[in-house]
Every structure is written in C-alpha cells, then in structure tokens.
Write an enzyme that holds these catalytic residues in place. Structure first.
Site, PDB file in Angstrom:
ATOM      1  N   ASN A 157       0.806  -1.232   0.000  1.00 36.52           N
ATOM      2  CA  ASN A 157       0.000   0.000   0.000  1.00 36.52           C
ATOM      3  C   ASN A 157       0.834   1.275   0.000  1.00 36.52           C
ATOM      4  O   ASN A 157       0.359   2.310  -0.456  1.00 36.52           O
ATOM      5  CB  ASN A 157      -1.016  -0.007   1.151  1.00 36.52           C
ATOM      6  CG  ASN A 157      -0.356  -0.054   2.501  1.00 36.52           C
ATOM      7  OD1 ASN A 157       0.598  -0.795   2.705  1.00 36.52           O
ATOM      8  ND2 ASN A 157      -0.834   0.741   3.421  1.00 36.52           N
ATOM      9  N   GLU A 255       4.171  -4.730  12.391  1.00 41.43           N
ATOM     10  CA  GLU A 255       3.292  -3.567  12.203  1.00 41.43           C
ATOM     11  C   GLU A 255       2.120  -4.038  11.361  1.00 41.43           C
ATOM     12  O   GLU A 255       2.273  -4.306  10.166  1.00 41.43           O
ATOM     13  CB  GLU A 255       4.060  -2.442  11.522  1.00 41.43           C
ATOM     14  CG  GLU A 255       5.202  -1.957  12.398  1.00 41.43           C
ATOM     15  CD  GLU A 255       6.058  -0.881  11.763  1.00 41.43           C
ATOM     16  OE1 GLU A 255       5.892  -0.607  10.569  1.00 41.43           O
ATOM     17  OE2 GLU A 255       6.906  -0.320  12.474  1.00 41.43           O
ATOM     18  N   CYS A 288      -3.174   1.546   6.611  1.00 35.68           N
ATOM     19  CA  CYS A 288      -3.356   0.794   7.859  1.00 35.68           C
ATOM     20  C   CYS A 288      -3.919   1.662   8.963  1.00 35.68           C
ATOM     21  O   CYS A 288      -4.705   1.209   9.785  1.00 35.68           O
ATOM     22  CB  CYS A 288      -2.027   0.204   8.299  1.00 35.68           C
ATOM     23  SG  CYS A 288      -0.751   1.460   8.545  1.00 35.68           S
ATOM     24  N   GLU A 463       8.658   0.995  16.561  1.00 34.91           N
ATOM     25  CA  GLU A 463       9.836   1.508  15.867  1.00 34.91           C
ATOM     26  C   GLU A 463       9.716   3.028  15.818  1.00 34.91           C
ATOM     27  O   GLU A 463       8.667   3.585  16.111  1.00 34.91           O
ATOM     28  CB  GLU A 463       9.964   0.894  14.465  1.00 34.91           C
ATOM     29  CG  GLU A 463      10.238  -0.618  14.514  1.00 34.91           C
ATOM     30  CD  GLU A 463      10.562  -1.233  13.151  1.00 34.91           C
ATOM     31  OE1 GLU A 463      11.311  -0.622  12.378  1.00 34.91           O
ATOM     32  OE2 GLU A 463      10.046  -2.333  12.866  1.00 34.91           O
TER      33      GLU A 463
END
Ligand code: NAD
Length: 489
Positions: A157, A255, A288, A463
């Site tokens: 994406n 993630e 996301c 992160e």
C-alpha cells in the site's frame, strides 16, 4: 528472459539484487498495473535458493559494515537520500503505475518522506547515546551494537515509504538487510537497490529478493542466520512469520492492520471533523492507520452526515496520475473483490449505504466507490474486520463512556483520532483509548522520532527514533570497575 522493463519511461531491473549483483530466477511472475491491468514486467520469482543466497551475502557483508564508523554510515545514508531526491520523479511515476496511489502524493509527500527516512536515521544515529551511570564506583556504559542480517518484509500500500522506514534504521544501526517487497508492487525496491549502489553502499549490505511471501518470504523468516525480522502487513501473515521466527527465537517487530476509530464529539469543530472523516478515503482507503469507524455523538449525527455527503461528493475518482484526482483504484482484482465482499455482506446483514456501496461502474477496472455504511452492529464483520478499501462505517454514541467503549471494542489497537473542542475531554478520552497513536483534532501527523506501532492485534513492538535502534541493535551494558579495584578484597 528480459532483465529490464520500462515503466513510465523508467528502466527498472526485474531481477533480484544480491551481494551487489543482479541475479535472475528461472521463474518469473507478472506485475500488473492497477490503473489498467497492463503487464508492467516479468519479475524474478525468488524461492529458497535466492533467499539463501541473499542471507549469505548479508552475513558476509555484516562484519565490515558493522565496523564502519557511525559517521561514515551516516554519510552513505545521506548519499542514498540524495539519490532518492535526484530520482524523485522516476520513483513517483513508477510507484503510481505499480500500486495506483496518487502521483501528486508520491511527488509531494511520499518520496520526499523516503529521502527523509534516510536523513533522519542517519542523523539520529549520530545522537544515539545514553549517559554513563555509576554503581558503587563502577561505570555503566550502554552501547547499541549492530545485530546482524535483518529480514524486512513489506506490503504494497505504500511500498517504498514502508520499506525505507525499516531499511534506513537497520542500515544506520550497522545491520545488513534483505528486503522482500510485496509481489503486487515490486518495482521501486529495485530502483532503491540502484540508488543505494550508486551512493556507495557496499555490496551485500542491502539485498532485494523479489517473489511471493510463501516462497521467498517464508524461507527468509525461517533462516537461522537472520538476527531480526521486521514485518509490515496483515495479521494472518504475521502469525505465520511469528511461528517461523519462533524456531530460532528471532526477534520480531510486527506492524499490522487496524480498525481505528474517529470519535467526533458534539463540541468539535464540525468542518474539521468532516474533513478528518473524508480524509480517510486517502489512497482508496488502503491505509493501515485509516480511521474507518466513525463514531459521532448522536446530537450532531444528522448534521455531520449531511456535511460528510457534500464533502465526499466533491471527491474526484479516476486516474491517479491526474492532478485533480483524489481517489485512485484499489490495487488488485483480488483486493476489489475482497472489499466488495465485505460491503455486500454488510448490506445483506442490514447496513445502509449513505454513499457508495459498490464498484464504480462508470470507471470500471479496479475503482471502488467511496462508501459510508450506517446501521451497522458493533459485533458485525464490517465493524470488526479490516476492509482495506474506501469503506467507512458510521455509528453514534450518547456519552463519553459509550464512545470509549465502542472505540476500544475491536481486536485491534493501531490508532485513534478525536475531534473535540474540549482539551480536558481530549485528555480524559486519550488516556482510556487502546492505540499506538492518538491524534487530537488532526490526522496522519507522523514524526520519525515518535514511537510507532500497534497494540493488541495491530502489532508487536515499536519503531521510530531510538526505539528503532533498540530493535535493530543488540543493546549492551558494559560495567567497568574503578581503577585499582580488587573484587576479592
Ligand atoms: P500481507 O500480509 O498479505 O503481505 C505482506 C508481505 O508479507 C508481502 O511482502 C508478502 O509477500 C509477505 N508474505 C506473505 N506471506 C508470507 C510468509 N508466509 N512469510 C513471509 N512473508 C510473507 O499484507 P498486504 O495485503 O500486502 O498488506 C496489507 C496489510 O498490511 C493490511 O492489513 C494493513 O493494515 C497492513 N499494514 C500495516 C501497516 C502498519 O504500519 N501497521 C502499514 C501498512 C500496511
């Protein structure tokens, strides 16, 4: 087999980049453009052999790169950023044809951010320090030691942005990298290999293996010589990767997906709230962090919905290369089918489409109409599962407690957005939300020094800034006795 393809006038090598050389596989897969289905290239289809070769190359290159002084590593990372800036137009055009996201976003936001990823972690590396501290006269010194070869697996994406958000800190940390980009958008990773090579990154420090997750990817994550795995993608894949990593206890950063809420309170600036809601269609909803569940205080729900309809109707859907386009296609026929499946099942279960509700039949292809569904039950699939397309739901609440309960009631915890004019409410509600990132009266403001990640099924670990170095390094504490110290008295 052809070794290069030309996309938007840019020559892109379709082979892997392993140990500083282009390596072809016997098999290939076809990469199609989401704009019109045209084949963009035959890409080398890596398997176990290429994955093995890439890990071996990364392992061989590691000692020298780890020993390279921080300042020199930082210099090379800045040279990569220079290369990204020099080839910004190439990268933006290729990425748009490959994944269908807006060219204007790639030009103005995404590719500058790719360069910034390298600059930021290069500079942060030079500030990385922990003050020494004393234990009964002994000095404790904390260091961030390079860990070894890292496998970085990324989704389609935001291909290059998400890849470099991992590649940059891993390289800065003194690790070597094997990047496996998504098979639906493999091209800019290949251009990154060219750029890194031209910037003087030594052979084997960055390797790119193309191919399917179940072939190249699964070998990489199960490899005993890999010291870190950082993955961005879906929850089911994350579970497979975690299971593979468990065999060697390889540390993981995950993630993952989300089902984030946008809470709109009656005291909010309504124009701002509507803007924030409509912004969730960005990248055709394939984000996301998107706040796909709009939760509105009942007293303003009608007005909010009317204003939302007006604002959403003004969106232009079409060719993502056009400056005026706000919403491009979904990435792949399978994604379109998946998105429509969610919507049709929701409608069959009693949901009502305030706008949209199906593919854009005028445009055809992979264009899905921006959709807002209401009359949805909290425990329904459309409220609980990530759609990853231009599909939002709208629910109402009467009290702050109810808003928080609805917001937290999914298996995810990636992000949450609040629209409220009351700073005290913002503080109260934020403290109760389960989310890696909370935005108050704003959206998508992301500073690289902030911790980034998700709670619950949205991820494992964080992160960003020092957190990236904590993950990509072996942290060491060295305790030195004072001069003349004799432990045995
Ligand atoms: P995906 O999980 O299908 O694939 C992601 C990557 O994993 C691809 O490169 C794929 O080839 C690889 N892969 C697949 N199976 C594998 C295996 N067995 N071993 C190793 N690698 C394997 O995800 P996707 O559809 O490409 O991406 C969409 C998902 O990514 C959504 O859920 C979205 O929310 C999530 N995402 C999360 C973030 C975040 O920062 N939290 C950012 C972007 C996207």
């Amino acid at each position: 087999m052809s070794e290069k393809t030309t996309v938007a006038g840019v020559a892109v090598d379709t082979r892997h980049w392993i140990g500083g050389e282009r390596v072809a596989s016997a098999g290939t897969f076809t990469d199609h453009s989401p704009l019109d289905g045209v084949a963009l290239g035959e890409i080398s289809r890596g398997g176990a052999a290429e994955a093995e070769a890439a890990v071996a190359a990364a392992k061989a290159a590691f000692p020298a790169w780890a020993a390279t002084p921080r300042a020199e590593r930082a210099r090379i990372l800045h040279a990569i950023a220079d290369g990204v800036e020099k080839r910004l137009e190439d990268l933006a055009n290729v990425e748009t044809l490959d994944n269908g996201a807006l060219l204007r976003s790639h030009r103005r936001g995404v590719m500058p951010r790719v360069a910034h990823n390298f600059r930021f972690f290069a500079d942060w590396l030079l500030t990385l320090d922990h003050e020494d501290f004393d234990t009964r006269g002994h000095t404790n010194h904390v260091s961030w030691d390079p860990a070894g070869p890292c496998v970085l697996i990324t989704p389609w994406n935001a291909p290059l942005m998400l890849a470099t958000w991992k590649v940059a800190p891993a390289l800065a940390a003194g690790d070597t990298v094997i990047l496996k980009p998504a098979e639906w958008s493999p091209l800019t990773a290949s251009l990154l290999a060219d750029i890194a090579d031209a910037a003087g990154l030594p052979a084997g420090v960055l390797n790119v293996v193309q191919g399917y997750g179940t072939e190249a990817g699964s070998t990489l994550v199960a490899h005993p010589d890999v010291r870190r795995i950082s993955f961005t993608g879906s929850v089911p894949t994350a579970k497979r990767i975690a299971a593979a990593a468990a065999a060697h206890l390889t540390p993981l950063s995950l993630e993952l997906g989300g089902k984030s809420p946008l809470l709109v309170f009656a005291d909010a600036d309504l124009d701002l709230a509507v803007d924030l809601a409509v912004e969730q269609y960005d990248n055709a909803g394939q984000v996301c962090l998107a706040a796909t569940r709009i939760l509105v205080e009942s007293s303003i729900a009608e007005e909010f919905t009317e204003r939302f309809k007006v604002k959403a109707a003004a969106l232009t859907q079409g060719d993502p290369r056009e400056e005026a386009t706000d919403l491009g296609p979904t990435i792949h026929p399978r994604q379109l089918e998946k998105v429509d499946g969610f919507v049709q099942r929701a409608l069959a279960a009693g949901a009502r489409a305030v706008i949209g509700g199906g593919p854009n039949s005028e445009l055809g292809g992979l264009y899905y109409r921006p959709t807002l569904l209401t009359d949805v039950a909290q425990d329904s699939e459309i409220v609980q599962e990530e759609v990853f397309g231009p599909v939002l739901t709208l629910q109402t609440f009467d009290t702050e407690d109810e808003a928080v309960a609805l917001a937290n009631d999914t298996r995810f915890g990636l992000a949450a957005t609040l629209a409220t004019g009351d700073p005290e409410r913002a503080e109260r509600v934020t403290a109760r939300l389960v989310a890696g990132t909370v935005w108050v009266n704003c959206f998508f403001v992301r500073d690289l020094q902030a911790p980034f990640g998700g709670s619950r099924l949205s991820g494992v670990g964080r992160e960003g800034g020092t957190w990236s170095f904590d993950f990509y390094c072996d942290l060491k504490n060295t305790v030195t006795a004072p001069k003349g110290w004799n432990n045995h008295g």
